[in-house]
Design a protein around this motif. Sequence first.
Motif, PDB file in Angstrom:
ATOM      1  N   ARG A  95       0.835  -1.206   0.000  1.00 22.00           N
ATOM      2  CA  ARG A  95       0.000   0.000   0.000  1.00 22.00           C
ATOM      3  C   ARG A  95       0.868   1.254   0.000  1.00 22.00           C
ATOM      4  O   ARG A  95       0.577   2.229  -0.696  1.00 22.00           O
ATOM      5  CB  ARG A  95      -0.936   0.003   1.214  1.00 22.00           C
ATOM      6  N   HIS A  99       1.335   4.212  -2.972  1.00 21.22           N
ATOM      7  CA  HIS A  99       1.101   5.625  -2.651  1.00 21.22           C
ATOM      8  C   HIS A  99       2.313   6.492  -2.993  1.00 21.22           C
ATOM      9  O   HIS A  99       2.191   7.715  -3.084  1.00 21.22           O
ATOM     10  CB  HIS A  99       0.765   5.753  -1.163  1.00 21.22           C
ATOM     11  N   HIS A 100       3.474   5.862  -3.185  1.00 22.12           N
ATOM     12  CA  HIS A 100       4.714   6.615  -3.434  1.00 22.12           C
ATOM     13  C   HIS A 100       5.374   6.132  -4.724  1.00 22.12           C
ATOM     14  O   HIS A 100       6.549   5.749  -4.730  1.00 22.12           O
ATOM     15  CB  HIS A 100       5.687   6.430  -2.270  1.00 22.12           C
TER      16      HIS A 100
END
Length: 268
Positions: A95, A99-100
């Motif tokens: 996750r 997100h990055h």
Amino acid sequence: MTRQLEAIIFDWAGTLVDFGSRAPLSAFMQVFADAGIDISESETRTPMGTEKQEHIRRLLQMPRIRDAWQAAHNTPATEADVARLYKNLGPVQQRAIDHHSAAVPGATAAFSMARARGLKIGTTTGYSRNMIEGMLEAAAQQQLLPDSVVAADEAPGARPGPAAALRTVIDLGISCVSACVKVDDTAPGIDEGRNAGMWTVAVVCSGNALGLSLAQWQQLDEQQKKTQRDRAYRALESCGAHYLIDDVSELEAVLVDINRRLALGETP
């Protein structure tokens, strides 16, 4: 003996995507917090670049964290604890990676430059394959399409060992390891390249050594940037890299110099 470079082997987090290498940082801190142990950002970053299960093992060997685990669990940490933390890390890390996944400034241009120079492009990572599937999709949408991707769980002994880099050499059909340059933001990633017999380039400002997100970096004034940049260079100056640069946007001049040295008969 080769006279020109044939391939670049990039790391992912902190080198091509995820400016500041923020995804592994947040995931490790969360998984340890869930196990009742608070770990600091500096502690978390110390083993950065190693395969993730080895990263957990090294954290648990740090005296403060070792003692905190003993106090919280009334027993020393074991290999079973390492395995359990690694299992818990998987979904948290995935996750965080998703997100990055933004490319670092200059990464897409670096790929274009490498292609224009006729170089093959490989990648290695401390992440496992299942952790990076979403990241690879996001990278492809940003024109980051390497010829080879080798994850840490696909090359036992990777980081700081040479296994992933050498598998990449085989995947790409490279004639000689000295025709490759490994680009990474951590000492274990540089060791991977050195142990494989490659030229190595450490990127300092986009990755673990600086440790700031792109937004945090851009908010600094010029004097603050200089202070942070100098700190990051000091942190990596003894990592053994042949070259240190701010980020991959500065890579072409390094390739020119390596080709000059190869033409003179030098090896890494």
